[in-house]
Design an enzyme around this catalytic site. Structure first.
Site, PDB file in Angstrom:
ATOM      1  N   GLY A 497      47.927  41.653  50.174  1.00  0.00           N
ATOM      2  CA  GLY A 497      46.853  41.162  49.321  1.00  0.00           C
ATOM      3  C   GLY A 497      45.772  42.200  49.161  1.00  0.00           C
ATOM      4  O   GLY A 497      45.800  43.276  49.770  1.00  0.00           O
ATOM      5  N   GLY A 499      41.303  42.388  47.840  1.00  0.00           N
ATOM      6  CA  GLY A 499      40.097  41.665  47.445  1.00  0.00           C
ATOM      7  C   GLY A 499      38.960  42.623  47.209  1.00  0.00           C
ATOM      8  O   GLY A 499      39.151  43.847  47.151  1.00  0.00           O
ATOM      9  N   GLY A 500      37.750  42.068  47.062  1.00  0.00           N
ATOM     10  CA  GLY A 500      36.596  42.907  46.810  1.00  0.00           C
ATOM     11  C   GLY A 500      36.306  43.864  47.938  1.00  0.00           C
ATOM     12  O   GLY A 500      35.807  44.977  47.716  1.00  0.00           O
ATOM     13  N   PHE A 501      36.640  43.481  49.176  1.00  0.00           N
ATOM     14  CA  PHE A 501      36.363  44.346  50.327  1.00  0.00           C
ATOM     15  C   PHE A 501      37.385  45.472  50.431  1.00  0.00           C
ATOM     16  O   PHE A 501      37.052  46.608  50.774  1.00  0.00           O
ATOM     17  CB  PHE A 501      36.360  43.508  51.613  1.00  0.00           C
ATOM     18  CG  PHE A 501      36.061  44.290  52.857  1.00  0.00           C
ATOM     19  CD1 PHE A 501      34.753  44.575  53.212  1.00  0.00           C
ATOM     20  CD2 PHE A 501      37.082  44.748  53.678  1.00  0.00           C
ATOM     21  CE1 PHE A 501      34.470  45.299  54.356  1.00  0.00           C
ATOM     22  CE2 PHE A 501      36.818  45.471  54.831  1.00  0.00           C
ATOM     23  CZ  PHE A 501      35.492  45.739  55.161  1.00  0.00           C
ATOM     24  N   GLY A 502      38.648  45.179  50.150  1.00  0.00           N
ATOM     25  CA  GLY A 502      39.681  46.203  50.261  1.00  0.00           C
ATOM     26  C   GLY A 502      41.065  45.596  50.333  1.00  0.00           C
ATOM     27  O   GLY A 502      41.290  44.448  49.953  1.00  0.00           O
ATOM     28  N   MET A 503      41.996  46.393  50.836  1.00  0.00           N
ATOM     29  CA  MET A 503      43.396  45.972  50.921  1.00  0.00           C
ATOM     30  C   MET A 503      43.664  45.215  52.225  1.00  0.00           C
ATOM     31  O   MET A 503      43.030  45.475  53.243  1.00  0.00           O
ATOM     32  CB  MET A 503      44.321  47.190  50.850  1.00  0.00           C
ATOM     33  CG  MET A 503      44.199  47.972  49.557  1.00  0.00           C
ATOM     34  SD  MET A 503      44.693  46.971  48.144  1.00  0.00           S
ATOM     35  CE  MET A 503      44.492  48.168  46.819  1.00  0.00           C
ATOM     36  N   VAL A 504      44.631  44.304  52.174  1.00  0.00           N
ATOM     37  CA  VAL A 504      45.031  43.530  53.348  1.00  0.00           C
ATOM     38  C   VAL A 504      46.493  43.851  53.659  1.00  0.00           C
ATOM     39  O   VAL A 504      47.355  43.755  52.781  1.00  0.00           O
ATOM     40  CB  VAL A 504      44.852  42.017  53.125  1.00  0.00           C
ATOM     41  CG1 VAL A 504      45.224  41.250  54.390  1.00  0.00           C
ATOM     42  CG2 VAL A 504      43.427  41.699  52.706  1.00  0.00           C
ATOM     43  N   LYS A 518      42.470  43.826  57.305  1.00  0.00           N
ATOM     44  CA  LYS A 518      41.719  44.038  56.081  1.00  0.00           C
ATOM     45  C   LYS A 518      40.977  45.371  56.197  1.00  0.00           C
ATOM     46  O   LYS A 518      40.124  45.542  57.065  1.00  0.00           O
ATOM     47  CB  LYS A 518      40.733  42.892  55.858  1.00  0.00           C
ATOM     48  CG  LYS A 518      40.003  42.947  54.502  1.00  0.00           C
ATOM     49  CD  LYS A 518      38.847  41.976  54.455  1.00  0.00           C
ATOM     50  CE  LYS A 518      39.292  40.546  54.440  1.00  0.00           C
ATOM     51  NZ  LYS A 518      38.154  39.610  54.231  1.00  0.00           N
ATOM     52  N   ASP A 614      31.053  30.883  50.066  1.00  0.00           N
ATOM     53  CA  ASP A 614      32.144  31.300  49.181  1.00  0.00           C
ATOM     54  C   ASP A 614      33.384  30.441  49.413  1.00  0.00           C
ATOM     55  O   ASP A 614      34.495  30.942  49.574  1.00  0.00           O
ATOM     56  CB  ASP A 614      32.461  32.782  49.397  1.00  0.00           C
ATOM     57  CG  ASP A 614      33.232  33.393  48.226  1.00  0.00           C
ATOM     58  OD1 ASP A 614      33.219  32.786  47.138  1.00  0.00           O
ATOM     59  OD2 ASP A 614      33.824  34.465  48.394  1.00  0.00           O
TER      60      ASP A 614
END
Length: 818
Positions: A497, A499-504, A518, A614
């Site tokens: 996955g 997201g806004g923070f980075g890759m998972v 993450k 959130d």
């Protein structure tokens, strides 16, 4: 893993048709009809079948046999696909180094061997990950990228997800060079809280993905009407107040100027229509603006925004002065288009910006008249908008000679020495201040600073003196080397996955624990507050329905968070993710109850409580037994003190789930989480996204749409068809009432999470005890509050109290426990 190499370098650009006199003719121009031996003409462009250019022993051609009489050439293009069971690539020979367009077409269909809707894969270009398909594709999708190609080959790699035993596919590929100066290296302005600044990175080196391309005030434009074969859609669905805008049109062809906008920047039609201020029936001194909200898929990300202008409303130069805003920040003040176009009217002009979307997941564009406007001629216009996600940040290149290398090394060493001195001084100052018991105000550091012991982070929005143990954070630190080993040095095949923070990534630690890792963008300071907040929150809470933090890493300017691995992933995927068996109604109820327990614990487990900020279906994860756990605490905040009613803070959250009262007043309470959870309840019931811009206007927003059906007493009409026959009507009625109360306009009218939990458990009892079709009389009032002391109890997945966790809980509720 073997690699399939598809060589298409012999596709000579001259095969492609120049369809308009004087139209742009790219030096590189590859149009590929994948998986087919047939050439297809689409929008007067010839897509060549790739069957004769592939090592057919590895890649497979899949054909949709039923589509023998397609309704259009485009559907003919989508009637075949190239399928890859292993990591594979296309390789294109590049004649002209520079900016290129890359478009990939995906249109799933079912053949006797493959159901393309079940493909889960990622793809990259020249080593840059462009997109990860974590949920299957159900409709035709075109992903468009603008990227720098700095070598004489372009590799497009497709990597199936090995953990899903999946495959990759593509229906068509377009690769063509962009016009010169289509993207200008230093041409963008950065807009944000610190004002308007020069964007300090070379924009030509950035990889951009198109999110929106809008013909403001005009009609939808197809690739046939655009010299770069782009699609433009109308702006109507993005306008906040439609009566604030009025369409302006002209029949005159725009006057292009040398060095300005061209037909390749945007077609004539974009510059011949606009939205302007609707001043009908308002006084001349009445102030208002025109605002568009453009949802973006990735929150907390930087976006490239190109705005198009053409003054088709003024009678003479110097009459039009207006302001432009992005996400509420001034992007251009007192814009006078005539001064930028040598006093010519109807002359196209465009301006590039870089803006941070924030956690709301929206890029907002606004215009209003300038104070320089005369009282009789106050107006503002906008002709077009393009929004592109910045896939990666790439700093400007430096020379490779030895002198430059030593300059870099010297700078790094000097910075290291300076940083060391600063850290020593900071540590001394910290202990001196602590000894004197002085309290310093939290401030945002100018660069990367390692995490301190618990409660002393300058960014820790949740530091209240609590400590998870004698060593603070240090007990959960994981060496970077161990994380590298767990992820096979961040192997792309382990990506689960982003997201806004980075890759998972999925990983396995040395003790054989399966974890989710993450990783923030290495060396980037973006996401630092969320990183520290996540550690702060999860270090001091433990609950069966909250995702556990295994550890973190902050070595080598890395920001890495390690969590327990949730086997089944986000709830959203199981509601309307294709290729997955739909959850039963009973299981959905159990998941809602579990998530409610986790949120109830957050809100009541501390003196001030914790507000998540959130809540959405992607932040409710499921383990292998479908037990729900709330995740992603990067935006969390402590609740108000006992003598306060709210926390004043900037608006954070996700579009479609955001509490309207919080948005209006910027006053955060735990009832904001209750509102978001109400949206999730309807999402669970209806199995559709909170926002779906492809639906009709009244259906776009799930909360508004579902509430209307609920108030009309017809909620059963919009229930997910997969579970419609499973829900007992009295259970549905109580569930709908609960969701409706969560979505009350004002927080004071919403229930607490404890009340929501009580009602969901009551609905579950009605489901278990009733019979299908019976509709007993149910009170419209919420049931009595939870019994005294129940908020001190922590539940496990089967509904029983978790005594050991309750003891920890009770310690956190007392001063002695801290």
């Amino acid at each position: 893993m073997r690699s399939c190499k598809v060589v298409v370098g012999f596709f000579i650009p001259c095969f492609c048709i120049i369809y308009l006199s004087g139209a742009f003719s790219p030096q590189d121009n590859y149009l590929i009809n994948c998986g087919s031996n047939t050439d297809v003409l689409v929008d007067n462009r010839l897509f060549l079948g790739d069957s004769n250019s592939i090592y057919t022993s590895q890649g497979k051609s899949v054909v949709f046999e039923e589509n023998t009489n397609p309704s259009s050439n485009l559907s003919f293009l989508y009637s075949s696909a190239r399928v890859f069971n292993d990591a594979s690539k296309y390789v294109f020979n590049i004649n002209k180094i520079g900016t290129h367009f890359l478009r990939l077409h995906f249109s799933p269909f079912t053949s006797h061997n493959y159901d393309l809707r079940k493909a889960i894969f990622s793809f990259s270009a020249n080593g840059v990950l462009l997109f990860s398909v974590n949920t299957t594709i159900t409709n035709s999708v075109v992903r468009e990228f603008i990227l720098m190609v700095d070598k004489f080959e372009l590799e497009i790699n497709f990597t199936p997800n090995p953990y899903e035993s999946s495959f990759a596919f593509v229906n068509a590929i377009e690769v063509f060079s962009a016009p010169d100066d289509f993207i200008i290296g230093d041409g963008a302005k950065s807009v944000g809280p610190k004002g308007i600044r020069e964007f300090n990175q070379n924009m030509t080196l950035q990889t951009l993905e198109t999110v929106h391309r809008i013909n403001v005030g005009g009609l939808k434009l197809t690739p046939f009407n655009d010299t770069l074969w782009r699609s433009w859609i109308t702006d109507e669905d993005f306008l906040i107040l439609k009566y604030a805008a009025k369409i302006a049109r002209t029949s005159h062809v725009p006057k292009y100027q040398k060095g300005g906008a061209t037909r390749e920047i945007a077609p004539d039609s974009v510059y011949m229509t606009a939205q302007q201020m609707n001043t009908d029936n308002v006084t001349t001194d009445f102030k208002f603006n025109i605002t568009w909200n453009f949802p973006v898929a990735i929150k907390d990300a930087s976006h490239f925004v190109r705005l198009h202008f053409c003054d088709i409303v003024s009678l003479s130069p110097g009459q039009l002065y207006f302001n432009v805003y992005l996400n509420g920040f001034t992007a251009y003040k007192d814009l006078d288009l005539s001064s930028l176009t040598f006093r010519e009217l109807a002359t196209p002009y465009y301006i590039d910006f870089v803006v941070y979307s924030g956690s709301s997941g929206v890029v907002q564009v606004s215009i209003d008249p300038s104070n320089l406007s005369s009282s009789m001629r106050k107006n503002a216009i906008l002709n077009g908008v393009e929004i592109m996600k910045m896939v990666n940040f790439v700093a400007s290149r430096t020379g490779s000679n030895k002198r430059n290398v030593w300059v870099i090394v010297s700078s790094v060493l000097g910075s290291f020495v300076l940083l060391t001195v600063v850290m020593i001084l900071a540590a001394l100052l910290f202990f001196v201040c602590r000894k004197k018991k002085l309290k310093s105000k939290p401030s945002e550091s100018a660069g990367w600073t390692p995490l301190r012991r618990y409660g002393s982070s300058s960014h820790g929005t949740l530091s209240d003196g609590t400590s998870p143990g004698p060593n603070g954070y240090l007990g959960q630190r994981i060496p970077f080397a161990e994380i590298q080993l767990a992820t096979n040095n961040f192997d792309k095949s382990l990506l689960v996955g982003s997201g806004g923070f980075g890759m998972v990534y999925k990983g396995i630690l040395g003790d054989n624990r399966k974890v989710a890792i993450k990783r923030g963008v290495p060396g980037s300071r973006q996401g630092l507050p969320e990183f520290q907040t996540e550690i702060t929150v999860l270090s001091k809470i433990r609950h069966h329905h909250l995702v556990s933090l295994v550890g973190y890493c902050e070595e080598q300017s890395e920001m890495i968070l390690v969590y327990e691995y949730m086997e089944k992933g986000p709830l959203k995927r199981h509601l309307y993710g294709p290729g997955i068996s739909p959850l039963s109604w009973k299981k959905r109820l159990e998941i809602c109850i579990g998530a409610a327990r986790g949120l109830h614990y957050l809100h009541t487990g501390f003196a001030q409580g914790i507000i998540h900020r959130d809540i959405k279906s992607t932040n409710i994860l499921l383990d292998e037994n479908c037990v729900a756990k709330v995740a992603d605490f990067g935006l969390s905040r402590t609740g108000p003190c006992l003598n306060e009613t709210h926390v004043s803070t900037g608006v954070k959250g996700s579009f479609g789930y955001l509490d309207p009262e919080y948005f209006r007043r910027q006053q955060l309470t735990d009832k904001s989480d209750v509102y978001s959870f109400g949206v999730v309840l309807f999402e669970v019931l209806c199995a559709r996204p909170a926002i779906d811009p492809l639906l009709t206007r009244e259906q776009v927003n799930l909360a508004e749409w579902a509430m209307q059906w609920q108030k009309d007493g017809q909620l059963d009409k919009i229930v997910d068809p997969h579970i419609r026959g499973q829900i007992k009507l009295n259970c549905l009625r109580k569930f709908g009432e609960t969701a409706e109360k969560c979505l009350a306009d004002y927080g004071i009218d919403r229930p607490t999470m404890g009340d929501v939990l009580w009602n969901l458990e009551y609905a579950f009892q009605l489901q278990e005890s009733g019979t299908l079709g019976e509709v007993p009389e149910i009170s419209n009032e919420l049931p009595v509050p939870l019994p005294e002391g129940l908020h001190n109890e922590v539940y496990n997945g089967d509904g029983a109290s978790d005594i050991s966790t309750s003891k920890v809980f009770s310690q956190l509720m007392t001063n002695e426990g801290r």
